[in-house]
Design a protein around this motif. Structure first.
Motif, PDB file in Angstrom:
ATOM      1  N   HIS A 142      20.608  34.618  16.056  1.00  0.00           N
ATOM      2  CA  HIS A 142      20.600  33.508  15.157  1.00  0.00           C
ATOM      3  C   HIS A 142      19.992  32.391  15.889  1.00  0.00           C
ATOM      4  O   HIS A 142      20.711  31.946  16.844  1.00  0.00           O
ATOM      5  N   ILE A 143      18.549  31.639  15.636  1.00  0.00           N
ATOM      6  CA  ILE A 143      18.458  31.020  16.515  1.00  0.00           C
ATOM      7  C   ILE A 143      18.576  29.368  15.978  1.00  0.00           C
ATOM      8  O   ILE A 143      17.905  29.268  14.530  1.00  0.00           O
ATOM      9  N   ALA A 161      15.280  25.447  17.701  1.00  0.00           N
ATOM     10  CA  ALA A 161      13.632  26.099  17.810  1.00  0.00           C
ATOM     11  C   ALA A 161      12.650  24.913  17.996  1.00  0.00           C
ATOM     12  O   ALA A 161      11.653  24.909  17.750  1.00  0.00           O
ATOM     13  N   LYS A 162      13.381  23.815  17.185  1.00  0.00           N
ATOM     14  CA  LYS A 162      12.124  22.654  16.932  1.00  0.00           C
ATOM     15  C   LYS A 162      12.123  22.589  18.322  1.00  0.00           C
ATOM     16  O   LYS A 162      10.668  21.886  18.871  1.00  0.00           O
ATOM     17  N   LEU A 163      13.163  22.239  19.225  1.00  0.00           N
ATOM     18  CA  LEU A 163      12.686  21.549  21.133  1.00  0.00           C
ATOM     19  C   LEU A 163      12.458  22.616  21.418  1.00  0.00           C
ATOM     20  O   LEU A 163      11.237  22.127  22.209  1.00  0.00           O
ATOM     21  N   ARG A 164      12.062  24.024  20.610  1.00  0.00           N
ATOM     22  CA  ARG A 164      11.323  24.942  22.416  1.00  0.00           C
ATOM     23  C   ARG A 164       9.686  24.219  21.148  1.00  0.00           C
ATOM     24  O   ARG A 164       8.965  24.792  21.934  1.00  0.00           O
ATOM     25  N   GLU A 165       9.572  24.357  20.280  1.00  0.00           N
ATOM     26  CA  GLU A 165       8.584  23.888  20.362  1.00  0.00           C
ATOM     27  C   GLU A 165       7.497  23.023  20.860  1.00  0.00           C
ATOM     28  O   GLU A 165       6.134  22.795  21.014  1.00  0.00           O
TER      29      GLU A 165
END
Ligand SMILES: [Zn+2]
Ligand SMILES: [Zn+2]
Length: 178
Positions: free
Chosen positions: A157-158, A163-167
């Protein structure tokens, strides 16, 4: 869905039974498997014609999770108020759900139940059909149909914040290289 029972309905308490085995009416905007089947009983109750009955049909839809085409059974329990007034124009087929009360069912001296059935079909269509209750749907990352087996994507689970940061980071690196 046309029936020659107008005269039977003119008298108070006059009644007629309409056996339905017809293709879906125009404007229903759904594909059906086979005809619509069932019975509608019409009764003159004075102020209007009461239509009561049950109709069944299978409709072609897609599973709301995995998008696989499937057939879903639709059962229409009909109990509507109709009027012995003329279905004047094909625009009647564009009628919205608010117009369901007192549906006109007369075409010259023929009883036409197409619009009544169309309205009932539309409101009874399944909103989120499932090919099976436990359908796992599609992988959100690669789109693999998980009914057909697991994909190679990480199942961990991410955290949505990560995930937002990675984006954001991915966006920065794209800018840098471009
Ligand atoms: Zn499914
Ligand atoms: Zn995947």
């Amino acid at each position: 869905m046309r029936f020659r029972c107008y005269e039977q309905l003119l008298a108070s308490r006059g009644a007629a039974v309409c056996e339905i085995e017809h293709p879906p009416p125009p404007g229903a905007d759904v594909e059906c498997e086979g005809p619509i089947r069932g019975t509608i009983k019409l009764t003159n109750v004075g102020s209007h014609i009461r239509a009561v009955g049950t109709l069944r049909v299978a409709v072609r839809v897609s599973c709301s999770r995995c998008l696989t085409p499937m057939l879903a059974p639709v059962e229409m329990e009909i109990d509507e108020e109709c009027q012995l007034t003329q279905i004047d124009e094909p625009d009647a087929y564009e009628a919205t759900a608010e117009d369901i009360a007192e549906t006109p069912i007369l075409d010259d001296d023929i009883i036409d139940l197409s619009e009544l059935v169309r309205q009932n079909l539309v409101v009874n269509l399944p909103t989120s059909p499932l090919c099976r209750p436990e359908c796992p749907g599609l992988c959100p990352q690669c789109g693999q149909n998980l009914n057909e087996g697991q994909c190679d994507c990480s199942t961990e689970h991410i955290d949505p914040r990560l995930a937002k940061l990675r984006e954001l980071l991915d966006g920065e690196s794209t800018k840098g290289s471009g």
